[in-house]
Every structure is written in C-alpha cells, then in structure tokens.
Design an enzyme around this catalytic site. Structure first.
Site, PDB file in Angstrom:
ATOM      1  N   GLY A  86      18.029  22.295  10.528  1.00 32.23           N
ATOM      2  CA  GLY A  86      19.134  21.857  11.384  1.00 32.23           C
ATOM      3  C   GLY A  86      20.352  21.531  10.554  1.00 32.23           C
ATOM      4  NE  ARG A  89      25.069  21.969   3.605  1.00 34.43           N
ATOM      5  CZ  ARG A  89      24.989  22.816   2.627  1.00 34.43           C
ATOM      6  NH1 ARG A  89      25.712  22.646   1.588  1.00 34.43           N
ATOM      7  NH2 ARG A  89      24.194  23.851   2.694  1.00 34.43           N
ATOM      8  CE  LYS A 109      27.964  25.025   4.416  1.00 37.25           C
ATOM      9  NZ  LYS A 109      27.815  26.456   4.073  1.00 37.25           N
ATOM     10  CG  ASP A 244      17.407  28.388   7.012  1.00 39.54           C
ATOM     11  OD1 ASP A 244      16.521  29.061   6.463  1.00 39.54           O
ATOM     12  OD2 ASP A 244      18.152  27.617   6.396  1.00 39.54           O
ATOM     13  CG  ASN A 245      20.773  30.262   5.008  1.00 40.01           C
ATOM     14  OD1 ASN A 245      21.143  29.325   5.714  1.00 40.01           O
ATOM     15  ND2 ASN A 245      20.323  30.097   3.788  1.00 40.01           N
ATOM     16  CG  ASP A 254      24.549  28.953   6.099  1.00 40.50           C
ATOM     17  OD1 ASP A 254      25.627  28.615   6.627  1.00 40.50           O
ATOM     18  OD2 ASP A 254      23.462  28.431   6.398  1.00 40.50           O
TER      19      ASP A 254
HETATM   20  P1  AMP Z   1      21.198  25.830   3.033  1.00 40.42           P
HETATM   21  O1  AMP Z   1      20.039  26.667   2.587  1.00 40.42           O
HETATM   22  O2  AMP Z   1      22.175  25.460   1.951  1.00 40.42           O
HETATM   23  O3  AMP Z   1      21.888  26.434   4.209  1.00 40.42           O
HETATM   24  O4  AMP Z   1      20.594  24.419   3.495  1.00 40.42           O
HETATM   25  C1  AMP Z   1      19.288  24.240   3.938  1.00 40.42           C
HETATM   26  C2  AMP Z   1      19.156  22.982   4.754  1.00 40.42           C
HETATM   27  O5  AMP Z   1      19.506  21.823   3.987  1.00 40.42           O
HETATM   28  C3  AMP Z   1      20.039  22.962   5.975  1.00 40.42           C
HETATM   29  O6  AMP Z   1      19.308  22.415   7.029  1.00 40.42           O
HETATM   30  C4  AMP Z   1      21.182  22.061   5.550  1.00 40.42           C
HETATM   31  O7  AMP Z   1      21.798  21.450   6.646  1.00 40.42           O
HETATM   32  C5  AMP Z   1      20.500  21.065   4.635  1.00 40.42           C
HETATM   33  N1  AMP Z   1      21.429  20.498   3.655  1.00 40.42           N
HETATM   34  C6  AMP Z   1      21.983  21.148   2.620  1.00 40.42           C
HETATM   35  N2  AMP Z   1      22.804  20.336   1.927  1.00 40.42           N
HETATM   36  C7  AMP Z   1      22.781  19.121   2.525  1.00 40.42           C
HETATM   37  C8  AMP Z   1      23.431  17.873   2.286  1.00 40.42           C
HETATM   38  N3  AMP Z   1      24.287  17.686   1.292  1.00 40.42           N
HETATM   39  N4  AMP Z   1      23.145  16.865   3.135  1.00 40.42           N
HETATM   40  C9  AMP Z   1      22.294  17.021   4.139  1.00 40.42           C
HETATM   41  N5  AMP Z   1      21.662  18.166   4.430  1.00 40.42           N
HETATM   42  C10 AMP Z   1      21.899  19.227   3.644  1.00 40.42           C
HETATM   43 MG    MG Z   2      21.956  27.388   5.683  1.00 39.24          MG
END
Ligand code: AMP
Ligand code: MG
Length: 472
Positions: A86, A89, A109, A244-245, A254
């Site tokens: 989900g 951030r 973001k 998820d991306n 992403d």
């Molecule tokens: P990503 O693969 O970078 O798209 O992130 C994977 C998951 O980690 C997603 O659910 C993001 O919302 C969460 N996420 C990444 N960075 C942060 C952050 N700094 N704070 C909170 N959640 C994060």
């Molecule tokens: Mg992502």
C-alpha cells in the site's frame, strides 16, 4: 484557484483505501513546476508555483475538492508474496479531469506516514524525487507511456537514510495508480464484490469497450507487451518490476533504481538489491508475463475458476510472446532504418546486438551513430562493426528514407545515469542548475542540439554509475 477534482476511486468499496491527509512539513520550497503538464491538466502553472500552490504541493494545504487517500495493494516482490503493501509514503489527492475530459490521478510522493508505512517514515529525499522527475519526464518526451512529474518541492526537513538528506515531495500525475498488486490485494481477501467493482472501474477508465475480466486481461497483456518493447528499444531497465510496480493502465510507474544502459549488454542490472539479476534488461519481457499471470489468477474468481476460464486465461498469456516479438521487431527495424519488412531483418538486428554486447558498444550512441557513420567508433574493435555494416548497407539500399526512420527511432539524448547523479549531487549542494538544464535538454530527445553535446557522451570509466538504489 480550484482544481477540477472528480474522485471516482473513493466511490469504490472502502476496503481498498484509507482516508489519510498528507502530513504537513516545516518549510515548503519550490524546486520545479512542469508548466506544460500543468497547462494540459487545466491547472494554472503560476498559481502552482505561488506560495499557495507550493503549500498544496508540500501537503500543507488540502485543496478544495481533494479527498486524500492512501491506496491499499499487495504484491510479489522479487517473486515473494507480500499480502499487505500500500501507499506508505504517497497520498492520492484525487483525480483531476482535464478540459478535454481526460482523468488523471494527482499524487504526492513523500507526503508522510500512512497506515501502510510499516516502519517507514513516509518521506522522500531530493535524490529519488529529482531522479523520478528527470527520468519520468524524459520517458514522456521519448514517447513511452509513463506517469509524469507535475512538480517537486523541498520540505525544509531532514530525512535520514544512510546519511541525513534534505526532504522533498514529488507531485506525480498518472492515468491511475491501480496496479497488478491492487487486484492481488482484493483477490487474496476473496472480496469478489470489490474485485468486480474495481474491474468495472478499470474497464471504464482505461479500456472502455472491452468485454469483462477476460477482455481486460487481454487488453492489459497487449499494453504491457507494447510498453516493455518500448523500454527494450531505448535500453531502459526498470529495475524493480514487482507486481505492485506494474500499472494496469500500461504506464511505466515507480521509478526507483531504474536506469538507461550506457554500454549494451543483455544481462545488465543496476539495482543494488537485485542480487540475482531477476530484473536484468533482457529478463523484462519474461517478468512482465510472470506478473500478468498473477493478474490472471486474481481475475479467476470473476471468470468462473473452471477449466475453460483457466484455459482462456492461459491462452491470453501465451499471446504475450507474439505480441512482444512483433512490437520488438517493429521498433528495432526502425532503429536500423527499416520501414519495410524482410525475412532476414531479425537476424540482422540480432547480429548487431551480439557484436555490441561483445564490444561494450554504447546502446544509444551506436544506433544514433548509424545516421552519420559514427556508430563504428563505439566498438572496441571497429572491424566487428564494419563486417555487419556491409550487410546492413545492402539491406537499407532497398529503403526509401532510412535516415528519417533512424532519426525518429533513436534518441540523441537519454537521461544517463551519471548525469542524473551529477544533477542530484549539485542539488545537494544547493545548485539546481544542472537539474533544470538536464530537464530542458531531455524535453527534445530526438533533436541534434550542439548545446547538449556533452550530455550525449558515454560516461568515462570514472564517471560510470554501475549501481542504483531503491530510492526511498
Ligand atoms: P517501492 O518498491 O519503492 O515502490 O516500495 C515498496 C513499498 O514500501 C511500498 O508499499 C511503499 O509505499 C513502501 N515504502 C517505501 N518507502 C517508504 C517510506 N519511506 N516510508 C514508508 N513506506 C515506504
Ligand atoms: Mg512501488
């Protein structure tokens, strides 16, 4: 200024999102406003850059008509199932409907913690924000379906990663942020009502006229085949093709550890966390099919879960290969100047690519160099190119205007890693000029502008960036 919001996602079952306002920041400051995109959206760019606009972009003010939410999703990360991800951030402010009736998500973001943040701080620092701004806008200019960057702001706060960094927020625009993982989230909870509602929503929003979940699956498969073929033709490596991306709309989404290859090799990997090369350049089409198979499984409850449905879904997945091959061949034919089709074209392209790989030839410069005879300079041993060139010249002799074809299929400029890194490093020192210069140049990637000659160069060994980071 009121933004033209109409938030259709919040009318879906409320199990798939959480209402959540952005968390205000200490001292918002403007980095950049994307004026042409703002205009397209019917948003006054001057207002967006004003203190009032900047406070919206930073999450300090919620504009009228916005209904901020964090979207729930699940996903396979590096092949492993994660039932609960989900927006951790990111906050979706709402959907903006443009003067010509198109609908776009407007998301912040780096806008603070949400119920999906797990242990994360919900923030971003200027590195990943500038990186996504530069690369997503370059992709748009290159003609690749992608989310866009509307603006970037600093927060006046410090974000702690390996070191303390200045915080930033990216305002991102997308056809939608609905992911393969969004469907997986719902399917895993056996929530058929929400699954049906999201399917209808996506069909109406992205693929009007397609017939039910099976039609939608076929449409997404075709969109992803086109998208990944475009990536391949530009030497783009997404780097973290988790489910998820992957956007259902067919846009690139992403931008984390993504990168454009300098020197061609099919096994190229940049991402520091991709230790086994799962998301290497040449694996991208197979990974796309793998992800689409997860989407097909998520749809099965709507398709009856009986043998005929499974067979139809399997057949649809099998068509990805043909669709991708056709798109790939069309794009690479154009890259070597071929507007017509002949039997041996695929072999001619493969021969060039295999020699480029052996010779560490620069991907972008080699193809663009076919225009002016400089391609051979990209080879450690230019004779390896000369032998291929004889066959190629014989083939392009049967083309009407190969130069025009080459020029339109091969950019002069791509966002090279070392230039993106240089822009980020300068920004860390308070100098945003390299960032602005890079953006301005990348807005016309097919032009031959002598003022940007330095941005076209391959990195020298000491400049080369071999590792990229997930950028949270
Ligand atoms: P990503 O693969 O970078 O798209 O992130 C994977 C998951 O980690 C997603 O659910 C993001 O919302 C969460 N996420 C990444 N960075 C942060 C952050 N700094 N704070 C909170 N959640 C994060
Ligand atoms: Mg992502």
């Amino acid at each position: 200024m009121t933004l033209p919001f109409d938030n259709s996602y919040t009318r879906l079952p409320d199990r798939i999102f959480v209402r959540q306002n952005p968390v205000p920041v200490r001292a918002p400051g403007l980095i950049a406003v994307n004026r042409s995109l703002a205009e397209r959206l019917g948003i006054d760019a001057d207002w967006l850059g004003s203190p009032e606009g900047v406070s919206v972009l930073a999450g300090n003010a919620v504009p009228e008509g916005a209904e901020p939410i964090a979207q729930a999703y699940a996903g396979h990360q590096f092949g492993g199932w994660v039932p609960q991800l989900g927006d951790g951030r990111a906050i979706l402010l709402g959907e903006v409907v443009t003067p010509d009736g198109a609908r776009y998500d407007l998301q912040l973001k780096g806008a603070g913690q949400t119920p999906f943040s797990r242990r994360g701080d919900g923030r971003a620092w200027i590195g990943p924000v500038l990186r996504e701004y530069i690369v997503s806008e370059a992709m748009a200019a290159l003609g690749v379906p992608t989310t866009r960057a509307l603006a970037a702001v600093t927060t006046g706060e410090t974000v702690y990663r390996e070191a303390p960094f200045p915080g930033a927020v990216l305002a991102r625009v997308a056809a939608s942020h609905i992911r393969v993982g969004t469907f997986q989230f719902i399917a895993a909870r056996k929530d058929t009502e929400a699954l049906k509602a999201l399917t209808d929503h996506v069909i109406a929003r992205h693929y009007p006229g397609v017939d039910g979940p099976m039609g939608l699956l076929e449409a997404v498969i075709a969109a992803q085949a086109r998208l990944v073929a475009k990536w391949m033709s530009l030497g783009f490596i997404h780097g973290v093709m988790n489910t998820d991306n992957m956007a259902i709309s067919g846009e690139t989404i992403d931008y984390g550890p993504c990168a454009f290859m300098d020197f061609y090799h099919p096994n190229t990997v940049f991402s520091s966390i991709d230790q086994h090369g799962r998301y290497a350049y040449s694996n991208q089409p197979q990974i796309a099919v793998w992800n689409l198979a997860q989407l097909a499984s998520a749809f099965l409850p709507l398709m009856g879960e009986e043998a005929p449905a499974i067979e139809a879904a399997t057949a649809a997945l099998h068509r990805f290969g043909d669709l991708f091959e056709a798109e790939w061949l069309a794009r690479f034919r154009a890259k070597i100047g071929l507007a017509t089709e002949e039997e041996g074209d695929g072999a001619l392209i493969e021969t060039l690519l295999s020699r480029m790989a052996l010779q560490r030839a620069d991907f972008t410069r080699t193809f663009r160099g076919l225009l002016d005879g400089t391609a051979r300079e990209e080879f450690e041993e230019p004779e390896a190119f000369d032998a291929w060139e004889r066959d190629w010249k014989a083939r392009v002799a049967r083309e009407k205007d190969p130069k025009a074809t080459i020029r339109s299929a091969n950019p002069a400029l791509i966002p090279r890693n070392h230039r993106v890194e240089e822009a980020i490093q300068a920004a860390l020192g308070g100098d945003y000029a390299p960032f602005h210069r890079l953006n301005a140049a990348l807005a016309r990637p097919y032009a031959d502008d002598p003022a940007h000659a330095d941005l076209r160069l391959s990195p020298r060994p000491e400049e080369e960036v071999r590792r990229t980071f997930c950028g949270t």
